[in-house]
Design a protein around this motif. Structure first.
Motif, short mmCIF file in Angstrom:
data_model
loop_
_atom_site.label_atom_id
_atom_site.label_comp_id
_atom_site.label_asym_id
_atom_site.label_seq_id
_atom_site.Cartn_x
_atom_site.Cartn_y
_atom_site.Cartn_z
N TRP A 98 7.44 10.60 16.89
CA TRP A 98 6.02 10.07 16.93
C TRP A 98 5.96 8.81 17.73
CZ3 TRP A 98 3.03 11.35 11.55
CH2 TRP A 98 2.95 12.99 11.48
N ILE A 114 -2.42 7.05 9.21
CA ILE A 114 -2.80 5.75 8.43
C ILE A 114 -4.48 5.85 8.51
CG2 ILE A 114 -2.79 3.40 7.64
CD1 ILE A 114 -0.09 3.41 9.46
N ILE A 169 -7.10 -1.03 5.04
CA ILE A 169 -6.35 -1.67 5.90
C ILE A 169 -6.80 -2.01 7.40
CG2 ILE A 169 -3.94 -1.76 6.83
CD1 ILE A 169 -3.23 0.29 4.72
N GLN A 228 -3.63 12.46 6.09
CA GLN A 228 -3.12 13.85 6.29
C GLN A 228 -2.92 14.54 5.21
OE1 GLN A 228 0.40 13.81 9.09
NE2 GLN A 228 1.34 14.86 7.48
N ASN A 229 -3.65 15.65 5.11
CA ASN A 229 -3.66 16.72 3.62
C ASN A 229 -3.75 15.76 2.50
OD1 ASN A 229 -3.30 18.87 5.46
ND2 ASN A 229 -1.26 18.31 5.56
N LYS A 289 10.89 13.81 12.82
CA LYS A 289 9.76 14.25 13.20
C LYS A 289 8.89 12.80 13.51
CE LYS A 289 5.45 16.02 11.08
NZ LYS A 289 4.93 16.67 9.67
N MET A 347 -2.36 12.81 1.73
CA MET A 347 -2.48 11.29 1.68
C MET A 347 -4.00 11.04 2.39
SD MET A 347 -0.32 8.96 4.25
CE MET A 347 -1.05 7.79 5.22
N CYS A 391 4.03 5.55 -2.86
CA CYS A 391 4.25 6.92 -2.58
C CYS A 391 5.84 6.97 -1.80
CB CYS A 391 3.20 7.33 -1.88
SG CYS A 391 1.69 7.46 -3.04
N HIS A 392 5.64 6.08 -0.58
CA HIS A 392 6.87 6.49 0.39
C HIS A 392 8.11 5.88 0.04
CE1 HIS A 392 4.48 8.71 3.41
NE2 HIS A 392 3.36 8.20 2.79
N VAL A 428 9.22 9.16 5.80
CA VAL A 428 8.50 8.66 7.27
C VAL A 428 9.80 8.28 8.09
CG1 VAL A 428 6.48 8.06 6.20
CG2 VAL A 428 8.41 6.32 6.29
N PRO A 469 5.86 12.51 -1.08
CA PRO A 469 5.72 12.78 0.36
C PRO A 469 6.98 12.99 0.99
CG PRO A 469 5.11 10.55 -0.33
CD PRO A 469 6.06 11.37 -1.62
N PRO A 470 6.73 13.40 2.47
CA PRO A 470 7.93 13.60 3.09
C PRO A 470 8.42 12.23 3.67
CG PRO A 470 5.77 13.99 4.48
CD PRO A 470 5.53 13.79 3.04
N THR A 510 0.96 -1.09 0.03
CA THR A 510 0.25 -0.08 -0.12
C THR A 510 0.80 1.21 0.01
OG1 THR A 510 -1.70 -1.29 1.19
CG2 THR A 510 -2.04 1.32 1.19
N CYS A 511 1.85 1.29 0.68
CA CYS A 511 2.53 2.59 1.19
C CYS A 511 3.66 2.85 0.28
CB CYS A 511 3.03 2.64 2.64
SG CYS A 511 1.86 1.89 3.77
N TYR A 529 -6.69 5.46 5.24
CA TYR A 529 -6.36 3.78 4.57
C TYR A 529 -7.42 3.08 5.64
CZ TYR A 529 -3.80 5.21 0.97
OH TYR A 529 -3.15 5.69 -0.33
N PHE A 537 2.73 12.03 -8.53
CA PHE A 537 1.99 12.55 -7.35
C PHE A 537 3.22 13.27 -6.61
CE2 PHE A 537 0.89 11.81 -3.00
CZ PHE A 537 -0.74 11.92 -3.26
C1 HEC Z 1 -0.64 8.15 -2.60
C2 HEC Z 1 0.27 8.33 -1.90
C3 HEC Z 1 0.45 7.91 -0.43
C4 HEC Z 1 0.32 6.72 0.01
C5 HEC Z 1 -0.37 5.37 -0.75
C6 HEC Z 1 0.69 6.68 1.48
N1 HEC Z 1 0.87 8.13 1.66
FE1 HEC Z 1 1.65 8.38 3.65
N2 HEC Z 1 1.82 10.33 2.73
C7 HEC Z 1 1.65 10.91 1.52
C8 HEC Z 1 1.87 12.32 1.53
C9 HEC Z 1 1.73 13.05 0.05
C10 HEC Z 1 2.05 12.79 2.65
C11 HEC Z 1 2.48 14.14 3.26
C12 HEC Z 1 1.10 14.76 3.56
C13 HEC Z 1 0.86 16.05 4.11
O1 HEC Z 1 1.58 16.89 3.17
O2 HEC Z 1 0.86 16.29 5.28
C14 HEC Z 1 2.00 11.52 3.61
C15 HEC Z 1 2.41 11.39 4.87
C16 HEC Z 1 2.54 10.56 5.62
C17 HEC Z 1 3.14 10.47 7.07
C18 HEC Z 1 3.57 11.67 7.92
C19 HEC Z 1 4.76 12.08 7.51
C20 HEC Z 1 5.03 13.69 8.12
O3 HEC Z 1 6.18 13.98 8.18
O4 HEC Z 1 4.00 14.21 8.33
C21 HEC Z 1 3.11 9.07 7.58
C22 HEC Z 1 3.82 8.71 8.86
C23 HEC Z 1 2.83 8.21 6.29
N3 HEC Z 1 2.29 9.10 5.13
C24 HEC Z 1 2.78 7.01 6.39
C25 HEC Z 1 2.18 6.25 5.42
C26 HEC Z 1 1.55 4.87 5.65
C27 HEC Z 1 2.31 3.79 6.59
C28 HEC Z 1 0.98 4.57 4.31
C29 HEC Z 1 0.70 3.00 4.19
C30 HEC Z 1 -0.57 2.53 4.78
C31 HEC Z 1 1.02 5.67 3.48
N4 HEC Z 1 1.45 6.56 4.28
C32 HEC Z 1 0.51 5.56 2.26
C33 HEC Z 1 1.23 10.08 0.49
C34 HEC Z 1 1.15 8.72 0.62
#
Ligand code: HEC
Length: 193
Positions: free
Chosen positions: A131, A140, A154, A144-145, A127, A147, A102-103, A123, A120-121, A98-99, A150, A117
């Protein structure tokens, strides 16, 4: 003067039009109230079935924190899963499914979907490393914004497992000397991962 049968026909038409002219917003004239107010139980009525214990009704979201309550969720929620090899490997599977798009595989934000896309920042940042697991779980669950959430894809247990894995990615990105030594030892002994 109408013949008798004609009279009843007109009467019948007049009555059905009274019954049928409701637009749904108001209670219509009830010609035979017994038909409306039956004692029979309607399909899916609450009394029909007692839900098994521990189940939740469809569409009901038991997660009590709104999207902007991440800090509170981070304080109150504790990861119910122990940090074991199995849990972390389960988290890796969920992350890779899933993640990762992007990540990225290292959690640095360099996923295959970037830059179509926005990147993303990481992980693995200080910061996110600071956490709690609950705070990661919150992102998750609620998104967040940019993102999205899920929660529907999940299940909770997998979200907790992936929180463990995100933490493992952070540690892998910033290993201590002890971590490096342990890895070398495991590689030498063939016990990695
Ligand atoms: C479609 C793309 C995408 C997917 C898939 C995705 N993320 Fe993200 N995620 C992002 C973006 C973009 C941000 C930043 C959002 C923001 O601007 O605050 C983010 C932010 C985060 C953050 C916070 C980071 C921060 O510094 O604030 C975490 C933790 C995170 N994601 C974990 C996950 C996890 C774990 C999954 C899978 C379950 C996941 N993400 C799936 C795009 C994605």
């Amino acid at each position: 003067m109408l013949p008798k049968s004609g009279f009843y026909g007109v009467l019948f038409l007049a009555m059905t039009s009274v019954i049928a002219c409701g637009d749904g917003s108001k209670t219509t004239f009830e010609f035979m109230p017994d038909m409306m107010d039956q004692v029979s139980v309607k399909a899916q009525e609450a009394s029909m079935r007692t839900p098994p214990p521990g189940t939740i009704p469809g569409g009901f979201d038991p997660y009590p924190y709104t999207a902007d309550q991440g800090d509170l969720a981070g304080l109150e929620l504790k990861n119910p899963l122990e940090r074991t090899k199995e849990t972390i490997l389960r988290g890796q599977t969920v992350y890779n499914n899933t993640c990762i798009v992007c990540h990225g595989s290292k959690g640095d934000g360099n996923g295959s979907i970037v830059p179509k896309f926005p990147r993303p920042p990481a992980v693995t940042s200080a910061k996110v490393t600071d956490w709690s697991d609950g705070r990661i779980y919150h992102v998750i669950t609620r998104g967040q914004n940019l993102m999205g959430p899920y929660a529907t894809q999940i299940p909770p247990e997998d979200r907790w497992a992936v929180a463990h894995y995100v933490r493992a990615l952070g540690r892998a990105a910033h290993p201590t000397q002890a971590d490096i030594d342990a890895l070398k030892k495991a590689l030498n002994e063939g016990t990695y991962p």
